[in-house]
Design a protein around this motif. Structure first.
Motif, PDB file in Angstrom:
ATOM      1  N   LEU A  91      -1.673   3.207   0.289  1.00 36.70           N
ATOM      2  CA  LEU A  91      -2.467   2.460   1.260  1.00 36.70           C
ATOM      3  C   LEU A  91      -1.710   2.398   2.577  1.00 36.70           C
ATOM      4  N   SER A  92      -2.405   2.560   3.682  1.00 39.41           N
ATOM      5  CA  SER A  92      -1.820   2.374   5.010  1.00 39.41           C
ATOM      6  C   SER A  92      -2.437   1.131   5.640  1.00 39.41           C
ATOM      7  N   GLY A  93      -1.607   0.421   6.399  1.00 37.64           N
ATOM      8  CA  GLY A  93      -2.097  -0.773   7.064  1.00 37.64           C
ATOM      9  C   GLY A  93      -1.090  -1.900   6.960  1.00 37.64           C
ATOM     10  N   THR A  94      -1.569  -3.118   7.131  1.00 32.88           N
ATOM     11  CA  THR A  94      -0.703  -4.295   7.078  1.00 32.88           C
ATOM     12  C   THR A  94      -1.234  -5.272   6.032  1.00 32.88           C
ATOM     13  N   ILE A  95      -0.431  -6.286   5.746  1.00 29.26           N
ATOM     14  CA  ILE A  95      -0.853  -7.328   4.802  1.00 29.26           C
ATOM     15  C   ILE A  95      -1.471  -8.465   5.612  1.00 29.26           C
ATOM     16  N   SER A  96      -2.757  -8.657   5.461  1.00 25.90           N
ATOM     17  CA  SER A  96      -3.455  -9.672   6.254  1.00 25.90           C
ATOM     18  C   SER A  96      -2.955 -11.081   5.918  1.00 25.90           C
ATOM     19  N   GLN A 111       2.990  -2.632  -5.054  1.00 22.33           N
ATOM     20  CA  GLN A 111       4.107  -1.762  -5.407  1.00 22.33           C
ATOM     21  C   GLN A 111       3.767  -0.284  -5.206  1.00 22.33           C
ATOM     22  N   ASN A 112       4.728   0.426  -4.620  1.00 26.80           N
ATOM     23  CA  ASN A 112       4.619   1.882  -4.429  1.00 26.80           C
ATOM     24  C   ASN A 112       3.387   2.282  -3.620  1.00 26.80           C
ATOM     25  N   LEU A 113       2.983   1.436  -2.701  1.00 26.01           N
ATOM     26  CA  LEU A 113       1.849   1.764  -1.833  1.00 26.01           C
ATOM     27  C   LEU A 113       2.293   2.559  -0.610  1.00 26.01           C
ATOM     28  N   ARG A 114       3.587   2.589  -0.373  1.00 30.27           N
ATOM     29  CA  ARG A 114       4.282   3.494   0.563  1.00 30.27           C
ATOM     30  C   ARG A 114       4.066   3.233   2.040  1.00 30.27           C
ATOM     31  N   ASN A 115       2.845   2.969   2.475  1.00 32.21           N
ATOM     32  CA  ASN A 115       2.588   2.887   3.918  1.00 32.21           C
ATOM     33  C   ASN A 115       2.161   1.504   4.397  1.00 32.21           C
ATOM     34  N   ILE A 116       2.400   0.480   3.601  1.00 29.54           N
ATOM     35  CA  ILE A 116       2.113  -0.877   4.056  1.00 29.54           C
ATOM     36  C   ILE A 116       3.246  -1.305   4.991  1.00 29.54           C
ATOM     37  N   SER A 117       2.914  -1.661   6.216  1.00 31.05           N
ATOM     38  CA  SER A 117       3.926  -1.980   7.223  1.00 31.05           C
ATOM     39  C   SER A 117       3.766  -3.414   7.712  1.00 31.05           C
ATOM     40  N   GLY A 118       4.632  -3.777   8.662  1.00 33.51           N
ATOM     41  CA  GLY A 118       4.578  -5.120   9.231  1.00 33.51           C
ATOM     42  C   GLY A 118       5.817  -5.920   8.869  1.00 33.51           C
ATOM     43  N   PRO A 119       5.912  -7.153   9.355  1.00 33.46           N
ATOM     44  CA  PRO A 119       7.072  -7.994   9.089  1.00 33.46           C
ATOM     45  C   PRO A 119       6.963  -8.696   7.729  1.00 33.46           C
ATOM     46  N   PHE A 120       7.960  -9.502   7.427  1.00 29.66           N
ATOM     47  CA  PHE A 120       7.930 -10.333   6.231  1.00 29.66           C
ATOM     48  C   PHE A 120       6.642 -11.180   6.270  1.00 29.66           C
ATOM     49  N   LYS A 129       1.273 -22.194  -5.363  1.00 30.61           N
ATOM     50  CA  LYS A 129       1.372 -21.852  -6.783  1.00 30.61           C
ATOM     51  C   LYS A 129       2.074 -20.511  -7.005  1.00 30.61           C
ATOM     52  N   LEU A 130       2.580 -19.908  -5.940  1.00 29.86           N
ATOM     53  CA  LEU A 130       3.166 -18.567  -6.026  1.00 29.86           C
ATOM     54  C   LEU A 130       4.459 -18.572  -6.835  1.00 29.86           C
ATOM     55  N   LEU A 131       4.518 -17.683  -7.841  1.00 32.26           N
ATOM     56  CA  LEU A 131       5.692 -17.580  -8.711  1.00 32.26           C
ATOM     57  C   LEU A 131       6.349 -16.203  -8.653  1.00 32.26           C
ATOM     58  N   PHE A 132       5.539 -15.158  -8.483  1.00 31.79           N
ATOM     59  CA  PHE A 132       6.054 -13.782  -8.583  1.00 31.79           C
ATOM     60  C   PHE A 132       5.648 -12.976  -7.348  1.00 31.79           C
ATOM     61  N   VAL A 133       6.640 -12.411  -6.662  1.00 31.39           N
ATOM     62  CA  VAL A 133       6.390 -11.566  -5.493  1.00 31.39           C
ATOM     63  C   VAL A 133       7.104 -10.234  -5.697  1.00 31.39           C
ATOM     64  N   TYR A 134       6.322  -9.165  -5.806  1.00 36.36           N
ATOM     65  CA  TYR A 134       6.859  -7.809  -5.909  1.00 36.36           C
ATOM     66  C   TYR A 134       6.160  -6.956  -4.848  1.00 36.36           C
ATOM     67  N   ILE A 135       6.718  -6.912  -3.655  1.00 34.05           N
ATOM     68  CA  ILE A 135       6.182  -6.052  -2.590  1.00 34.05           C
ATOM     69  C   ILE A 135       7.218  -4.943  -2.392  1.00 34.05           C
ATOM     70  N   GLU A 136       7.068  -3.892  -3.177  1.00 36.52           N
ATOM     71  CA  GLU A 136       8.109  -2.872  -3.332  1.00 36.52           C
ATOM     72  C   GLU A 136       7.651  -1.501  -2.829  1.00 36.52           C
ATOM     73  N   ASN A 137       8.633  -0.740  -2.323  1.00 32.47           N
ATOM     74  CA  ASN A 137       8.410   0.640  -1.902  1.00 32.47           C
ATOM     75  C   ASN A 137       7.244   0.762  -0.925  1.00 32.47           C
ATOM     76  N   ASN A 138       7.396   0.009   0.169  1.00 33.64           N
ATOM     77  CA  ASN A 138       6.459   0.052   1.281  1.00 33.64           C
ATOM     78  C   ASN A 138       7.264   0.244   2.568  1.00 33.64           C
ATOM     79  N   ARG A 139       6.731  -0.215   3.697  1.00 31.58           N
ATOM     80  CA  ARG A 139       7.426  -0.027   4.968  1.00 31.58           C
ATOM     81  C   ARG A 139       7.538  -1.338   5.751  1.00 31.58           C
ATOM     82  N   LEU A 140       7.675  -2.434   5.029  1.00 29.38           N
ATOM     83  CA  LEU A 140       7.878  -3.707   5.719  1.00 29.38           C
ATOM     84  C   LEU A 140       9.223  -3.656   6.446  1.00 29.38           C
TER      85      LEU A 140
END
Length: 480
Positions: A91-96, A111-120, A129-140
């Motif tokens: 996927l290309s783009g940012t995390i809204s 995970q492994n979406l490769r082209n997700i960019s942007g800051p933290f 309620k957030l417990l698990f964050v795996y934002i891996e192998n992207n372009r943040l």
């Protein structure tokens, strides 16, 4: 008649209400969840594999691919994973930031979406309620926020494989509920904050493949449950800290390769009875390998390559090694150790420049079927490897340059999986087989090969220094 009309009107009204109910049921998704998820989709500019094509307004978002609802009709997790074997699975783009509307999220797996960019993604701070964050192998990119320690409810945090720079914030010490912390594969610099010792529930700590420096902090007695420690590929200096010895009963993976560590390998590493993988490669370790390594009977992967280690190498009692690399030290092994030859599950054997001096025809490994990689370069090995190589069905790479091998290359069975072949600087004769065309890298230079070369993409340097090879990329063959 009036009664009939009244009854008919009642039926029509009931049908209308039923249709409205069914429509509402089919769109059971909470309005905020739908809005947040569709905003996420809108921020994606390219979706070549159609991961999000079924995310449509008015449909039940709990049934959308990658969405889970474990508390009634509210979305609790988003899981989008790219498949590494498929070139269009990204996927290309940012995390809204509108994902903050999905207030019941307890897990985000991008995970492994490769082209997700942007800051933290700062909206993470507003998901209670957030417990698990795996934002891996992207372009943040950018820096990790200094107040990252405010995510105190997290059980797992991974931003592995992105492009974050700067230091690891000291506030990370407040994430005391973490069982996994994975920040590897970024461009993080500086020292490991001492406060990381407060994360006493860690089972997995990965800071590999960054630019971290200084000494490895001596704080590992704080981690009674740590199973995986990955610090390879940094700029750490100094010695292996003594507190790592406290992990001996439970640690399964210890990876310290590709740093600038010095000194002798500590004896206490031989007490790690649960160790599956030990990587100390590409450092400056000197002296002998501890005799205590004889107790590492369960180890599957051992890499001590590219150090300054000397003889004697201890006699080990490994029940079944899978991969071994002792290359480029100052060993004089003579022959391949028996505990290696007897392994029925070994797939990777690398003993380049290990002082091997034997006839390869006399090497009788108990199993050759599973071999993927064999590197015996820069030794004094004689004879022919044909009997071994022609019994491998999954061989990917064979390196044996700088030996005294003597065999007919045309008799080599080149399996479909073979990609790398380097047998340069030997005494090999015969013709170059046509099967080389499927290889990615080839070097048969400085042997006694003859005949016309098959068509290939390889440069002349792959063939120079032979007796009478001809044809492209060398000079044309003479017509008789």
């Amino acid at each position: 008649m009036f009664a009939f009309r009244t009854f008919l009107f009642f039926l029509l009204h009931l049908s209308f209400l039923t249709l409205r109910f069914l429509a509402a049921a089919s769109a059971a998704c909470h309005v905020d969840d739908e809005s947040g998820l569709l905003a996420f989709k809108s921020a994606i500019t390219h979706d070549p594999s159609g991961m999000l094509q079924n995310w449509k307004s008015g449909t039940d978002c709990c049934k959308w691919p990658g969405i889970n609802c474990l508390s009634g009709s509210r979305v609790t997790s988003i899981s989008l994973v790219g498949q590494s074997g498929k070139t269009n699975s990204f996927l290309s783009g940012t995390i809204s930031p509108a994902l903050v509307k999905v207030q019941n999220l307890d897990g985000i797996y991008l995970q492994n979406l490769r082209n997700i960019s942007g800051p933290f993604p700062s909206f993470l701070f507003r998901l209670p309620k957030l417990l698990f964050v795996y934002i891996e192998n992207n372009r943040l990119s950018g820096t990790l926020p200094q107040d990252i320690g405010n995510l105190t409810q997290l059980n797992a945090l991974s931003f592995e494989g992105n492009r974050f720079i700067g230091t690891i914030p000291s506030s990370i010490s407040r994430l005391t509920g973490l069982s996994q912390l994975k920040l590897g594969g970024n461009f993080l610099t500086g020292a490991v904050p001492a406060g990381i010792s407060q994360l006493k529930d860690l089972t997995y700590l990965s800071l590999k493949q960054n630019r971290l420096s200084g000494s490895i902090p001596d704080l590992f007695s704080s981690f009674p449950n740590l199973r995986i420690l990955e610090l390879s590929g940094n700029k750490f200096s100094g010695k292996i800290p003594n507190s790592i010895s406290s992990l001996s009963s439970q640690l399964a993976y210890l990876e310290l390769g590709n740093n600038s560590l010095i000194g002798q390998i500590p004896d206490f590493l031989g007490n790690f009875t649960s160790l599956d993988t030990l990587d100390l490669s590409w450092n400056k370790f000197s002296g002998t390998v501890p005799k205590t390594f004889a107790k590492l009977t369960k180890i599957f992967n051992l890499d001590l390559s590219h150090n300054l280690l000397v003889d004697p190498f201890p006699e080990m009692s490994v029940k079944g090694i899978e991969s071994l690399d002792l290359s480029y030290n100052h060993f004089h092994l003579g022959t391949i150790p028996k505990w290696v030859t007897s392994s029925g599950i070994i797939y990777s054997l690398k003993l380049a420049k290990c002082g091997l001096k034997f006839k390869i025809d006399d090497w009788k490994p108990s199993e050759t079927y599973f071999y993927d990689y064999i590197d015996l370069s820069e030794n004094e090995i004689t004879g022919s490897p044909i009997q071994i190589l022609n019994r491998t069905d999954y061989l990917v790479g064979f390196w044996a340059s700088g030996n005294q091998l003597q065999f007919d290359l045309s008799k080599l069975r080149i399996v479909k999986t073979l990609k790398y072949l380097d047998v340069s600087r030997n005494k090999i004769f015969g013709k170059v087989p046509a099967g080389i065309t499927g290889l990615q890298k080839l070097n048969v230079s400085h042997n006694h090969l003859c005949g016309q070369l098959p068509p290939s993409k390889f440069p002349a340097s792959a063939f120079t220094g032979n007796d009478c090879l001809c044809g492209s990329p060398l000079s044309a063959c003479k017509k008789e």
